[in-house]
Write a protein that holds these residues in place. Sequence first.
Motif, PDB file in Angstrom:
ATOM      1  N   MET A 179      -8.308   4.627  15.672  1.00  0.00           N
ATOM      2  CA  MET A 179      -8.259   5.661  14.632  1.00  0.00           C
ATOM      3  C   MET A 179      -6.879   5.753  13.993  1.00  0.00           C
ATOM      4  N   LEU A 180      -5.829   5.436  14.782  1.00  0.00           N
ATOM      5  CA  LEU A 180      -4.471   5.465  14.246  1.00  0.00           C
ATOM      6  C   LEU A 180      -4.321   4.480  13.100  1.00  0.00           C
ATOM      7  N   ASN A 181      -4.854   3.261  13.275  1.00  0.00           N
ATOM      8  CA  ASN A 181      -4.775   2.268  12.217  1.00  0.00           C
ATOM      9  C   ASN A 181      -5.540   2.694  10.970  1.00  0.00           C
ATOM     10  N   PHE A 182      -6.657   3.392  11.173  1.00  0.00           N
ATOM     11  CA  PHE A 182      -7.437   3.876  10.027  1.00  0.00           C
ATOM     12  C   PHE A 182      -6.626   4.902   9.238  1.00  0.00           C
ATOM     13  N   LEU A 183      -5.895   5.763   9.942  1.00  0.00           N
ATOM     14  CA  LEU A 183      -5.031   6.739   9.274  1.00  0.00           C
ATOM     15  C   LEU A 183      -3.912   6.041   8.511  1.00  0.00           C
ATOM     16  N   ILE A 184      -3.358   4.984   9.105  1.00  0.00           N
ATOM     17  CA  ILE A 184      -2.305   4.209   8.435  1.00  0.00           C
ATOM     18  C   ILE A 184      -2.844   3.636   7.131  1.00  0.00           C
ATOM     19  N   ILE A 185      -4.082   3.130   7.166  1.00  0.00           N
ATOM     20  CA  ILE A 185      -4.710   2.582   5.969  1.00  0.00           C
ATOM     21  C   ILE A 185      -4.791   3.639   4.871  1.00  0.00           C
ATOM     22  N   LEU A 186      -5.287   4.813   5.217  1.00  0.00           N
ATOM     23  CA  LEU A 186      -5.437   5.886   4.236  1.00  0.00           C
ATOM     24  C   LEU A 186      -4.088   6.346   3.694  1.00  0.00           C
ATOM     25  N   ILE A 187      -3.117   6.500   4.594  1.00  0.00           N
ATOM     26  CA  ILE A 187      -1.789   6.979   4.182  1.00  0.00           C
ATOM     27  C   ILE A 187      -1.121   5.981   3.240  1.00  0.00           C
ATOM     28  N   ALA A 188      -1.182   4.678   3.583  1.00  0.00           N
ATOM     29  CA  ALA A 188      -0.572   3.649   2.734  1.00  0.00           C
ATOM     30  C   ALA A 188      -1.247   3.606   1.370  1.00  0.00           C
ATOM     31  N   LEU A 189      -2.568   3.752   1.357  1.00  0.00           N
ATOM     32  CA  LEU A 189      -3.329   3.722   0.110  1.00  0.00           C
ATOM     33  C   LEU A 189      -2.983   4.918  -0.772  1.00  0.00           C
ATOM     34  N   VAL A 190      -2.983   6.096  -0.172  1.00  0.00           N
ATOM     35  CA  VAL A 190      -2.677   7.328  -0.923  1.00  0.00           C
ATOM     36  C   VAL A 190      -1.234   7.320  -1.395  1.00  0.00           C
ATOM     37  N   ALA A 191      -0.320   6.818  -0.549  1.00  0.00           N
ATOM     38  CA  ALA A 191       1.096   6.763  -0.924  1.00  0.00           C
ATOM     39  C   ALA A 191       1.298   5.911  -2.167  1.00  0.00           C
ATOM     40  N   GLY A 192       0.622   4.759  -2.216  1.00  0.00           N
ATOM     41  CA  GLY A 192       0.723   3.894  -3.388  1.00  0.00           C
ATOM     42  C   GLY A 192       0.193   4.576  -4.636  1.00  0.00           C
ATOM     43  N   PHE A 193      -0.933   5.296  -4.496  1.00  0.00           N
ATOM     44  CA  PHE A 193      -1.526   5.996  -5.636  1.00  0.00           C
ATOM     45  C   PHE A 193      -0.601   7.101  -6.142  1.00  0.00           C
ATOM     46  N   ILE A 194       0.020   7.831  -5.215  1.00  0.00           N
ATOM     47  CA  ILE A 194       0.935   8.915  -5.599  1.00  0.00           C
ATOM     48  C   ILE A 194       2.165   8.361  -6.318  1.00  0.00           C
ATOM     49  N   VAL A 195       2.697   7.263  -5.794  1.00  0.00           N
ATOM     50  CA  VAL A 195       3.858   6.627  -6.425  1.00  0.00           C
ATOM     51  C   VAL A 195       3.534   6.229  -7.860  1.00  0.00           C
ATOM     52  N   LYS A 196       2.325   5.711  -8.063  1.00  0.00           N
ATOM     53  CA  LYS A 196       1.902   5.319  -9.400  1.00  0.00           C
ATOM     54  C   LYS A 196       1.784   6.538 -10.317  1.00  0.00           C
ATOM     55  N   LEU A 202       7.330   6.871 -10.073  1.00  0.00           N
ATOM     56  CA  LEU A 202       8.601   6.669  -9.373  1.00  0.00           C
ATOM     57  C   LEU A 202       9.120   5.247  -9.562  1.00  0.00           C
ATOM     58  N   VAL A 203       8.196   4.335  -9.853  1.00  0.00           N
ATOM     59  CA  VAL A 203       8.579   2.946 -10.091  1.00  0.00           C
ATOM     60  C   VAL A 203       7.872   2.463 -11.345  1.00  0.00           C
ATOM     61  N   ASP A 204       8.261   1.291 -11.797  1.00  0.00           N
ATOM     62  CA  ASP A 204       7.614   0.691 -12.962  1.00  0.00           C
ATOM     63  C   ASP A 204       6.133   0.437 -12.678  1.00  0.00           C
ATOM     64  N   ALA A 205       5.320   0.511 -13.713  1.00  0.00           N
ATOM     65  CA  ALA A 205       3.869   0.369 -13.564  1.00  0.00           C
ATOM     66  C   ALA A 205       3.466  -0.969 -12.961  1.00  0.00           C
ATOM     67  N   ASN A 206       4.284  -2.001 -13.145  1.00  0.00           N
ATOM     68  CA  ASN A 206       3.973  -3.331 -12.623  1.00  0.00           C
ATOM     69  C   ASN A 206       4.711  -3.661 -11.328  1.00  0.00           C
ATOM     70  N   LEU A 226      -1.953  -2.488   1.284  1.00  0.00           N
ATOM     71  CA  LEU A 226      -2.660  -1.251   0.952  1.00  0.00           C
ATOM     72  C   LEU A 226      -1.844  -0.367   0.019  1.00  0.00           C
ATOM     73  N   PHE A 227      -0.537  -0.361   0.188  1.00  0.00           N
ATOM     74  CA  PHE A 227       0.339   0.374  -0.724  1.00  0.00           C
ATOM     75  C   PHE A 227       0.210  -0.189  -2.131  1.00  0.00           C
ATOM     76  N   SER A 228       0.159  -1.524  -2.216  1.00  0.00           N
ATOM     77  CA  SER A 228      -0.004  -2.182  -3.507  1.00  0.00           C
ATOM     78  C   SER A 228      -1.349  -1.831  -4.136  1.00  0.00           C
ATOM     79  N   ILE A 229      -2.411  -1.838  -3.346  1.00  0.00           N
ATOM     80  CA  ILE A 229      -3.732  -1.487  -3.857  1.00  0.00           C
ATOM     81  C   ILE A 229      -3.741  -0.053  -4.381  1.00  0.00           C
TER      82      ILE A 229
END
Length: 304
Positions: free
Chosen positions: A1-18, A22-26, A201-204
């Motif tokens: 379950m810890l890895n599943f949380l890491i997946i969600l956190i990395a995914l959401v973090a990337g979406f929030i950054v976009k 905070l960084v260029d769109a590309n 996942l952050f990239s996605i």
Amino acid sequence: MLNFLIILIALVAGFIVKQTKLVDANAYKGINIWVIYVALPAVALKCIPQIDWNIAYLFTVVLPFLVFGGSFLFFKYLNIFLKLSNRNLRTLILVSGLSNTSFIGFPLIITFFGEEYLKIGIVSDQTTFFILSSWGVILALGAKKVGLKTEDRTSFIIKRIFSFPPLVACVIAVIFRDVWLNEVSQGLLTAFASTVSPLALFSIGMQLNFKNWKKELNLISYSLVYKLILSPFILIILTLLMGLHGTFYQVSVFEMVMPSLVATSVVVQQFGLNTKLANTIIGASIIIGLFLSLIWHSVIITLL
């Protein structure tokens, strides 16, 4: 379950950054370079030498072809009623027919089955990339008249396949198998390979796009139904009918229930298909597919 949380956190973090710019769109392209040229080859070099090749891997190789072929037949049949443009039809076949076997698949294999089963994921992933770079490109080329002669198309496809870093790493891993099995090499490769999940996942997350979902809701729905529900159901039934059971077959089928492959958007864009539709489907399939993976995992380990 810890890895599943890491997946969600990395995914959401990337979406929030976009969203917060905070960084260029590309900026995700720079992350993808690391994943494709360093992290994924490290996974291949680490795991491929550990594979005890046997006839069972033919099952793993065949499954991505079945999903892609099923997507072709499914949307060709639907098109009798939908009368889609050639551009939209080929976009749907491509996006719905290929699974995210590495960026999403690898982390989930580790989460649900354990890191030792990544070697099955690698075989599945290389097969998926081969289909995208060969049949996928051929399908995309047919969407409109592209100024390439037959020999140029063949050269383009061959070059694309054999210049893909993870595939090159796989070949090296097979030829020089013993080089990568010592303690130092395995430790070094493990360190680089561990960056695949969070960075991919952050990239996605940075690429998720839901702007056009209302406009093309029907097409998006057809794609998600095939990719996330129909094709996994059919593969599970086929595996049951073949009498195949055990963790090896569970992991092989599990890789095929993954959401749509992000890399298809590159081919879609390169050959003038419907990029907005493709990106919306990919984004929706990742969000929905992550939660459905919990259900499919339970079904797969119960039946297979």
